[in-house]
Design a protein around this motif. Structure first.
Motif, short mmCIF file in Angstrom:
data_model
loop_
_atom_site.label_atom_id
_atom_site.label_comp_id
_atom_site.label_asym_id
_atom_site.label_seq_id
_atom_site.Cartn_x
_atom_site.Cartn_y
_atom_site.Cartn_z
N ARG A 10 0.84 -1.19 0.00
CA ARG A 10 0.00 0.00 0.00
C ARG A 10 0.87 1.24 0.00
N THR A 11 0.23 2.36 -0.25
CA THR A 11 0.93 3.63 -0.37
C THR A 11 0.49 4.57 0.74
N LEU A 12 1.46 5.21 1.39
CA LEU A 12 1.19 6.27 2.35
C LEU A 12 1.66 7.59 1.73
N TRP A 13 0.93 8.64 1.98
CA TRP A 13 1.36 9.96 1.52
C TRP A 13 2.08 10.65 2.66
N VAL A 14 3.27 11.17 2.40
CA VAL A 14 4.10 11.79 3.43
C VAL A 14 4.25 13.27 3.12
N GLY A 15 3.66 14.10 3.95
CA GLY A 15 3.77 15.54 3.72
C GLY A 15 3.44 16.32 4.98
N ALA A 16 4.03 17.53 5.08
CA ALA A 16 3.73 18.44 6.17
C ALA A 16 2.45 19.21 5.84
N ALA A 17 2.00 20.04 6.81
CA ALA A 17 0.78 20.80 6.60
C ALA A 17 0.89 21.69 5.37
N ALA A 18 2.10 22.18 5.08
CA ALA A 18 2.28 23.06 3.93
C ALA A 18 2.22 22.32 2.60
N ASP A 19 2.20 20.98 2.64
CA ASP A 19 2.23 20.19 1.41
C ASP A 19 0.87 19.67 0.99
N ILE A 20 -0.18 20.07 1.70
CA ILE A 20 -1.51 19.50 1.43
C ILE A 20 -1.92 19.72 -0.02
N GLY A 21 -1.56 20.86 -0.59
CA GLY A 21 -1.94 21.13 -1.97
C GLY A 21 -1.28 20.22 -2.98
N ALA A 22 -0.25 19.47 -2.57
CA ALA A 22 0.48 18.60 -3.49
C ALA A 22 0.27 17.13 -3.15
N MET A 23 -0.88 16.80 -2.55
CA MET A 23 -1.03 15.42 -2.08
C MET A 23 -1.26 14.43 -3.22
N GLU A 24 -1.46 14.89 -4.45
CA GLU A 24 -1.55 13.97 -5.58
C GLU A 24 -0.20 13.77 -6.25
N ASP A 25 0.86 14.34 -5.68
CA ASP A 25 2.19 14.18 -6.25
C ASP A 25 2.75 12.82 -5.84
N PRO A 26 2.92 11.86 -6.79
CA PRO A 26 3.42 10.53 -6.42
C PRO A 26 4.84 10.55 -5.87
N ALA A 27 5.58 11.66 -6.06
CA ALA A 27 6.93 11.73 -5.51
C ALA A 27 6.92 11.76 -3.99
N ARG A 28 5.75 12.05 -3.40
CA ARG A 28 5.63 12.08 -1.95
C ARG A 28 5.04 10.78 -1.39
N ASP A 29 4.89 9.77 -2.23
CA ASP A 29 4.34 8.48 -1.79
C ASP A 29 5.42 7.62 -1.15
N MET A 30 5.07 6.95 -0.06
CA MET A 30 5.94 5.99 0.59
C MET A 30 5.30 4.61 0.46
N GLU A 31 6.01 3.67 -0.13
CA GLU A 31 5.47 2.34 -0.34
C GLU A 31 5.74 1.47 0.89
N ALA A 32 4.71 0.75 1.34
CA ALA A 32 4.81 -0.17 2.47
C ALA A 32 4.44 -1.57 2.00
N THR A 33 5.20 -2.57 2.43
CA THR A 33 4.97 -3.96 2.04
C THR A 33 4.88 -4.83 3.28
N LEU A 34 3.78 -5.56 3.41
CA LEU A 34 3.58 -6.50 4.51
C LEU A 34 3.72 -7.92 3.98
N GLU A 35 4.51 -8.72 4.66
CA GLU A 35 4.66 -10.14 4.36
C GLU A 35 4.27 -10.90 5.61
N LEU A 36 3.06 -11.48 5.63
CA LEU A 36 2.53 -12.14 6.82
C LEU A 36 2.12 -13.56 6.48
N ARG A 37 2.30 -14.46 7.42
CA ARG A 37 1.87 -15.83 7.24
C ARG A 37 1.57 -16.47 8.59
N THR A 38 0.78 -17.55 8.56
CA THR A 38 0.49 -18.29 9.78
C THR A 38 1.71 -19.13 10.14
N PRO A 39 2.33 -18.92 11.32
CA PRO A 39 3.53 -19.71 11.67
C PRO A 39 3.23 -21.19 11.82
#
Length: 463
Positions: free
Chosen positions: A191-220
Motif C-alpha cells: 500500500r501507499t502512504l502519503w508523506v507531507g507536512a501541513a504546507a504540502d496539502i496542496g500537493a497530495m496527488e504528487d506521487p513523488a511524496r508516496d511511501m510504499e509499504a509492504t507487509l509479508e505475513l503468514r500463519t507460523p
C-alpha cells in the motif's frame, strides 16, 4: 463392497472481461458448480467433505482429484476525468485452484462409518495494479488508460490451504459427519502512504511524496477449525442437509518494509525509513448452510441458503513494531515518527446467498443435465467502496452436463457471474499521512462492473 475411484481434472477459464472475486472458498466440483453452488443436501461425492461432511457416509469409497486455473480481470469506467483514480480493487491474473479427497468405509458396524481425508485451496484472492480504466476526455475521444491505484493498496495476495480429516456415520436415513480442518494462510499486501507536512496539502496527488509499504505475513503454524454436518433422507425423493463451519482465527506474523518517498516534506532535508515486524489476527467467518433436495433422478431440485459472518473480522489493521520514518534537518533534526498501523483497506459485512439448482438424469443414465442460479448479497458494503477485496452483489448462472460411459463419467460446467454494477459518487477519501492528521481527496464518479466466466471439466473413473 468395491471402492470407487474418482479422478477429476478441473480446468477453469480463459481471461474474461472482468472478474468479481468472492471471499468464499474454492474447490467445487462439476455437480455443485453447474447448480451455482447448491448441493448441501444432494452432493454425495468425496468433494462434499468440506461442504457437508455427513454426505460422504454413503457406504462407498472413492477419491476425487481436482486441478484448476482461474483467470481474473476487472475494469473501472470513469464518468468524468477527476483525479485521483477511484481505488482499484479485485483480482487479476491466473491463479491455481485444486482439491484432493479420499473416502473409505471402515470395517465397523457393517461399513456404516466412513473415514475421509482431503485437501483444497481455500481463500484465493489477489490484486495487481495499476488498473485499466476509461477516462472521459474530449467528446468522442475517451480512451483506456492505466494509472496506479493509491492509498488503499497497490497489490494484495491472500492464499489459504486447508487439510481435512473427517468421520461420517450412516444409520438408516440419517447421516452425520464432522471434519477437523487445518488451515495455513499467507498474506502479502502493498500500500501507499502519503508523506507531507501541513504546507504540502496542496500537493497530495504528487506521487513523488508516496511511501510504499509492504507487509509479508503468514500463519507460523496451522490454525485448527472444524466443519460439522447432518443429512437426512427419509424418502428416496426427499433429502435435507445442514452444515456449519466454525470461525477460525489466524495469528499472522512477519515483516513490514518501507520505501522512502523521493520528495522530502517541507521543512526537512532528508527522509529515510526503518523496517520492522508486523502481526495481525485475521478472523475467518462462521459459515452456516442449509438446503433441501427433492425429486427423482429424472428431475431433482436443490435449494440452499448460506450465511457467512464476515462482519466479525472488523477493520483489518496489522500492528507494526520498530518501524520508523526518520526525518533529518528542519526545526526537529533527527525526528523519528513511529509507523504503528497499516490498515488493509478491507471493510466487510455479512454475506448471504441463495442457491437453486435442477438436475435431470435422462433414461438409461447415460446423460445427466444440470443448471442453477444463485444470488450473493456480497461481503463488500456498497456505501464503503474503498476496499482492496471487492465482493459485490452478484448473480450466478450455471449449466452442466455429464456423460456416463461406464466406468467413465465426463462432465463439463459453465458458470457465469454477473456483478451488480457499483456506482460511486464524487466524495472524499481518507489518505493516511504519518506526519499529520489524515486528509481527504475527491475520488470522483465511476462505475465498477464485475463479470466472470468459469469453465470446469471433470473426468471420473470408477470401478
Amino acid at each position: 463392497m468395491h471402492p470407487r475411484i474418482f479422478i477429476g481434472l478441473l480446468i477453469l477459464t480463459l481471461p474474461t472481461p472482468a472478474r468479481a472475486q468472492a471471499l468464499g472458498p474454492s474447490g467445487e466440483g462439476v455437480a455443485s458448480a453447474a447448480m451455482a453452488g447448491a448441493g448441501v443436501a444432494s452432493l454425495v461425492s468425496p468433494a462434499a467433505l468440506w461442504v457437508n461432511p455427513a454426505a460422504v457416509a454413503h457406504g462407498q469409497g472413492g477419491m476425487s482429484l481436482g486441478l484448476g486455473m482461474a483467470s481474473h480481470q476487472r475494469s473501472v469506467r470513469r464518468f468524468r476525468p477527476l483525479d485521483p483514480l477511484p481505488e482499484a480493487r479485485d483480482a487479476v491474473g491466473v491463479r491455481p485452484l485444486g482439491h484432493l479427497a479420499l473416502v473409505q468405509p471402515l470395517p465397523l458396524w457393517g461399513g456404516r462409518i466412513s473415514l475421509a481425508l482431503g485437501y483444497r485451496t481455500g481463500l484465493n484472492n489477489g490484486s495487481d495494479y495499476p488498473v485499466t480504466y476509461e477516462a472521459a476526455g474530449a467528446p468522442g475521444k475517451s480512451q483506456p488508460r492505466a494509472d496506479p491505484a493509491r492509498y488503499l493498496g497497490t497489490s494484495m495476495d491472500l492464499q489459504e490451504h486447508l487439510a481435512y480429516l473427517g468421520l461420517a456415520l450412516r444409520w438408516r436415513w440419517l447421516q452425520a459427519g464432522a471434519a477437523l480442518e487445518l488451515g495455513h494462510l499467507r498474506l502479502r499486501h502493498q500500500r501507499t502512504l502519503w508523506v507531507g507536512a501541513a504546507a504540502d496539502i496542496g500537493a497530495m496527488e504528487d506521487p513523488a511524496r508516496d511511501m510504499e509499504a509492504t507487509l509479508e505475513l503468514r500463519t507460523p503454524s496451522v490454525a485448527p477449525g472444524a466443519v460439522v454436518g447432518l443429512r437426512v433422507a427419509p424418502l428416496p425423493y426427499l433429502a435435507a442437509g445442514v452444515s456449519l463451519r466454525l470461525p477460525v482465527t489466524h495469528h499472522l506474523g512477519g515483516t513490514a518494509s518501507f520505501t522512502a518517498p523521493r520528495q522530502t516534506p517541507t521543512g526537512y532535508s532528508a527522509v529515510t525509513t526503518r523496517d520492522g515486524s508486523a502481526s495481525l489476527d485475521l478472523r475467518l467467518p462462521l459459515r452456516l448452510r442449509g438446503g433441501l433436495s427433492a425429486g427423482w433422478p429424472l428431475l431433482r431440485a436443490s435449494v440452499d441458503m448460506a450465511w457467512a459472518r464476515w462482519s466479525s473480522s472488523g477493520d483489518l489493521a496489522p500492528t507494526v513494531q520498530d518501524a520508523r520514518l526518520v526525518l533529518a534537518g528542519g526545526a526537529k533534526a533527527g525526528r523519528e515518527v513511529p509507523l504503528a498501523l497499516l490498515p488493509l483497506g478491507m471493510a466487510l459485512r455479512d454475506d448471504i446467498s441463495v442457491h437453486a439448482g435442477l438436475g435431470s438424469e435422462l433414461p438409461g443414465g447415460f446423460i445427466t443435465l444440470r443448471g442453477g442460479y444463485a444470488y450473493h448479497h456480497g461481503a463488500s458494503d456498497p456505501d464503503l467502496p474503498g476496499t482492496v477485496a471487492l465482493d459485490l452483489k452478484r448473480h450466478v448462472i450455471g449449466l452442466g452436463v455429464e456423460v456416463a460411459i461406464k466406468p467413465v463419467r465426463l462432465g463439463i460446467a459453465l458458470v457465469q457471474s454477473l456483478g451488480v454494477p457499483l456506482d460511486t459518487e464524487a466524495k472524499g477519501a481518507t489518505l493516511d499521512n504519518p506526519l499529520s492528521p489524515p486528509t481527504t481527496s475527491n475520488v470522483g464518479e465511476g462505475r465498477y462492473e464485475a463479470k466472470a466466466t468459469r469453465v470446469i471439466v471433470e473426468l471420473q473413473a470408477g470401478w
